[in-house]
Design a protein around this motif. Structure first.
Motif, PDB file in Angstrom:
ATOM      1  N   ASN A   1      -8.218  10.561 -10.594  1.00 13.06           N
ATOM      2  CA  ASN A   1      -7.518  10.060  -9.407  1.00 13.06           C
ATOM      3  C   ASN A   1      -7.714   8.564  -9.200  1.00 13.06           C
ATOM      4  OD1 ASN A   1      -6.438  12.561  -8.368  1.00 13.06           O
ATOM      5  ND2 ASN A   1      -8.546  13.157  -7.952  1.00 13.06           N
ATOM      6  N   CYS A   2      -6.733   7.968  -8.541  1.00 11.15           N
ATOM      7  CA  CYS A   2      -6.796   6.544  -8.217  1.00 11.15           C
ATOM      8  C   CYS A   2      -6.885   6.325  -6.710  1.00 11.15           C
ATOM      9  CB  CYS A   2      -5.539   5.845  -8.735  1.00 11.15           C
ATOM     10  SG  CYS A   2      -5.583   5.497 -10.500  1.00 11.15           S
ATOM     11  N   LEU A   3      -7.523   5.213  -6.351  1.00  8.22           N
ATOM     12  CA  LEU A   3      -7.531   4.789  -4.955  1.00  8.22           C
ATOM     13  C   LEU A   3      -6.093   4.403  -4.605  1.00  8.22           C
ATOM     14  CD1 LEU A   3      -9.998   4.558  -3.101  1.00  8.22           C
ATOM     15  CD2 LEU A   3     -10.047   2.111  -3.606  1.00  8.22           C
ATOM     16  N   ASP A   4      -5.601   4.902  -3.501  1.00  9.63           N
ATOM     17  CA  ASP A   4      -4.188   4.768  -3.155  1.00  9.63           C
ATOM     18  C   ASP A   4      -4.080   4.485  -1.662  1.00  9.63           C
ATOM     19  OD1 ASP A   4      -1.444   5.818  -2.327  1.00  9.63           O
ATOM     20  OD2 ASP A   4      -1.341   6.242  -4.475  1.00  9.63           O
ATOM     21  N   ALA A   5      -3.128   3.660  -1.301  1.00  9.08           N
ATOM     22  CA  ALA A   5      -2.869   3.423   0.118  1.00  9.08           C
ATOM     23  C   ALA A   5      -1.380   3.198   0.297  1.00  9.08           C
ATOM     24  CB  ALA A   5      -3.643   2.206   0.614  1.00  9.08           C
ATOM     25  N   SER A   6      -0.772   4.021   1.106  1.00  5.00           N
ATOM     26  CA  SER A   6       0.665   3.847   1.319  1.00  5.00           C
ATOM     27  C   SER A   6       0.894   3.050   2.594  1.00  5.00           C
ATOM     28  CB  SER A   6       1.366   5.197   1.408  1.00  5.00           C
ATOM     29  OG  SER A   6       0.830   5.946   2.458  1.00  5.00           O
ATOM     30  N   VAL A   7       1.816   2.144   2.509  1.00  2.23           N
ATOM     31  CA  VAL A   7       2.141   1.282   3.648  1.00  2.23           C
ATOM     32  C   VAL A   7       3.613   1.498   3.955  1.00  2.23           C
ATOM     33  CG1 VAL A   7       2.107  -1.081   4.503  1.00  2.23           C
ATOM     34  CG2 VAL A   7       0.422  -0.361   2.814  1.00  2.23           C
TER      35      VAL A   7
ATOM     36  N   TRP B   1     -16.793   4.592  -9.915  1.00  2.00           N
ATOM     37  CA  TRP B   1     -15.403   4.149  -9.995  1.00  2.00           C
ATOM     38  C   TRP B   1     -15.224   3.271 -11.223  1.00  2.00           C
ATOM     39  CZ3 TRP B   1     -12.123   6.019  -6.268  1.00  2.00           C
ATOM     40  CH2 TRP B   1     -12.736   6.594  -5.139  1.00  2.00           C
ATOM     41  N   MET B   2     -14.023   3.235 -11.738  1.00  2.00           N
ATOM     42  CA  MET B   2     -13.678   2.341 -12.833  1.00  2.00           C
ATOM     43  C   MET B   2     -12.509   1.466 -12.372  1.00  2.00           C
ATOM     44  SD  MET B   2     -13.973   5.108 -15.925  1.00  2.00           S
ATOM     45  CE  MET B   2     -13.304   6.427 -14.908  1.00  2.00           C
ATOM     46  N   TYR B   3     -12.657   0.171 -12.553  1.00  2.00           N
ATOM     47  CA  TYR B   3     -11.593  -0.775 -12.204  1.00  2.00           C
ATOM     48  C   TYR B   3     -10.921  -1.185 -13.506  1.00  2.00           C
ATOM     49  CZ  TYR B   3      -9.407  -4.910 -10.071  1.00  2.00           C
ATOM     50  OH  TYR B   3      -8.509  -5.852  -9.619  1.00  2.00           O
TER      51      TYR B   3
ATOM     52  N   ARG C   1     -11.164  15.984  -4.434  1.00  2.00           N
ATOM     53  CA  ARG C   1     -10.457  15.666  -5.677  1.00  2.00           C
ATOM     54  C   ARG C   1      -8.958  15.920  -5.579  1.00  2.00           C
ATOM     55  NH1 ARG C   1     -13.334  12.538  -7.866  1.00  2.00           N
ATOM     56  NH2 ARG C   1     -15.446  13.051  -8.449  1.00  2.00           N
ATOM     57  N   LYS C   2      -8.473  16.386  -4.416  1.00  2.00           N
ATOM     58  CA  LYS C   2      -7.057  16.726  -4.300  1.00  2.00           C
ATOM     59  C   LYS C   2      -6.234  15.508  -3.891  1.00  2.00           C
ATOM     60  CE  LYS C   2      -7.145  20.109  -1.320  1.00  2.00           C
ATOM     61  NZ  LYS C   2      -8.521  19.969  -0.841  1.00  2.00           N
ATOM     62  N   ALA C   3      -4.954  15.561  -4.222  1.00  2.00           N
ATOM     63  CA  ALA C   3      -4.046  14.488  -3.822  1.00  2.00           C
ATOM     64  C   ALA C   3      -4.084  14.316  -2.306  1.00  2.00           C
ATOM     65  CB  ALA C   3      -2.630  14.819  -4.269  1.00  2.00           C
ATOM     66  N   ASN C   4      -4.129  13.087  -1.879  1.00  2.00           N
ATOM     67  CA  ASN C   4      -4.109  12.686  -0.472  1.00  2.00           C
ATOM     68  C   ASN C   4      -5.428  12.939   0.254  1.00  2.00           C
ATOM     69  OD1 ASN C   4      -2.614  11.220   1.356  1.00  2.00           O
ATOM     70  ND2 ASN C   4      -1.924  13.045   2.454  1.00  2.00           N
ATOM     71  N   ASP C   5      -6.495  13.318  -0.464  1.00  2.00           N
ATOM     72  CA  ASP C   5      -7.804  13.432   0.172  1.00  2.00           C
ATOM     73  C   ASP C   5      -8.281  12.044   0.582  1.00  2.00           C
ATOM     74  OD1 ASP C   5      -8.188  16.164   0.159  1.00  2.00           O
ATOM     75  OD2 ASP C   5      -9.235  16.195  -1.769  1.00  2.00           O
ATOM     76  N   THR C   6      -8.877  11.956   1.757  1.00  2.00           N
ATOM     77  CA  THR C   6      -9.365  10.689   2.277  1.00  2.00           C
ATOM     78  C   THR C   6     -10.610  10.238   1.520  1.00  2.00           C
ATOM     79  OG1 THR C   6      -8.493  11.209   4.459  1.00  2.00           O
ATOM     80  CG2 THR C   6     -10.196   9.529   4.364  1.00  2.00           C
TER      81      THR C   6
ATOM     82  N   CYS D   1      -3.466   9.286 -10.680  1.00  2.00           N
ATOM     83  CA  CYS D   1      -3.055   7.981 -11.203  1.00  2.00           C
ATOM     84  C   CYS D   1      -1.681   8.091 -11.853  1.00  2.00           C
ATOM     85  CB  CYS D   1      -4.066   7.494 -12.236  1.00  2.00           C
ATOM     86  SG  CYS D   1      -5.732   7.275 -11.575  1.00  2.00           S
ATOM     87  N   HIS D   2      -0.777   7.178 -11.495  1.00  2.00           N
ATOM     88  CA  HIS D   2       0.574   7.227 -12.066  1.00  2.00           C
ATOM     89  C   HIS D   2       0.867   6.039 -12.981  1.00  2.00           C
ATOM     90  CE1 HIS D   2       1.446   4.383  -8.903  1.00  2.00           C
ATOM     91  NE2 HIS D   2       1.381   5.291  -7.951  1.00  2.00           N
ATOM     92  N   GLY D   3      -0.005   5.029 -12.978  1.00  2.00           N
ATOM     93  CA  GLY D   3       0.156   3.916 -13.908  1.00  2.00           C
ATOM     94  C   GLY D   3       1.274   2.951 -13.574  1.00  2.00           C
ATOM     95  N   LEU D   4       1.864   3.083 -12.389  1.00  2.00           N
ATOM     96  CA  LEU D   4       3.013   2.246 -12.033  1.00  2.00           C
ATOM     97  C   LEU D   4       2.670   1.108 -11.074  1.00  2.00           C
ATOM     98  CD1 LEU D   4       5.569   5.165 -11.504  1.00  2.00           C
ATOM     99  CD2 LEU D   4       5.294   3.720 -13.536  1.00  2.00           C
TER     100      LEU D   4
END
Length: 168
Positions: free
Chosen positions: A84-90, A71-73, A47-52, A106-109
């Motif tokens: 938390n949101c699914l996140d992927a940094s490129v 999950w909720m879309y 549940r922590k930030a940046n957890d895989t 989740c940041h909503g941006l």
């Protein structure tokens, strides 16, 4: 502790969520199952930030760990697990492929947390236009890769509410 989160998650899904009109807040919800390997996207209790984020056998509703696969879309095109949101940094154009997918508050941006679910059942990371992928032993269990239309990139949500709103 994660036990409290899991219990709250269950309570939230069964009590609070149904009180809100579904079509007002979600495009889809439930487990996200990959068609090729028959497993579900899973937080594994992290549940922590940046957890895989990973995948695991799809669990029945009453089995411990089930809420790690719920999950909720959202209509903001976020894929949400509790807070938390699914996140992927490129980071740069030269290393776009094979990026790992993680949880982030989740940041909503939009940006790293904006995903499109296509008519071909692909979950596409909006910023990079790469697809959520599984099934390559040399990479993380869940990763972004160039969209190729293979079953390794095809996912189904348990519940689809308003297909018309999907951004194809």
């Amino acid at each position: 502790s994660s036990g409290i989160n899991a219990e709250y998650g269950d309570w939230y899904l069964e009590n609070l969520l149904p009180m809100l009109p579904t079509e007002k807040r979600l495009l889809a919800s439930g487990q996200i199952r990959n068609n090729k390997i028959g497993q579900c996207v899973d937080t594994l209790g992290f549940r922590k930030a940046n957890d895989t984020v990973s995948h695991y056998r799809c669990l029945p509703k009453r089995e411990p760990g089930y809420t790690n696969q719920v999950w909720m879309y959202s209509k903001n095109y976020e894929i949400i697990s509790l807070e938390n949101c699914l996140d992927a940094s490129v980071p740069d154009a030269n290393s776009r492929a094979f990026k790992r997918v993680s949880l982030w508050p989740c940041h909503g941006l939009g940006g790293n947390q904006k995903w499109h679910y296509s008519a071909t059942q692909q979950i596409i990371h909006a910023e990079s236009q790469l697809c959520l992928s599984v099934g390559d032993p040399s990479k993380p269990k869940l990763f972004l890769d160039h969209c190729d239309g293979s079953a390794h990139q095809m996912f189904t949500f348990t519940n689809i509410y308003s297909q018309d709103d999907f951004d194809f």
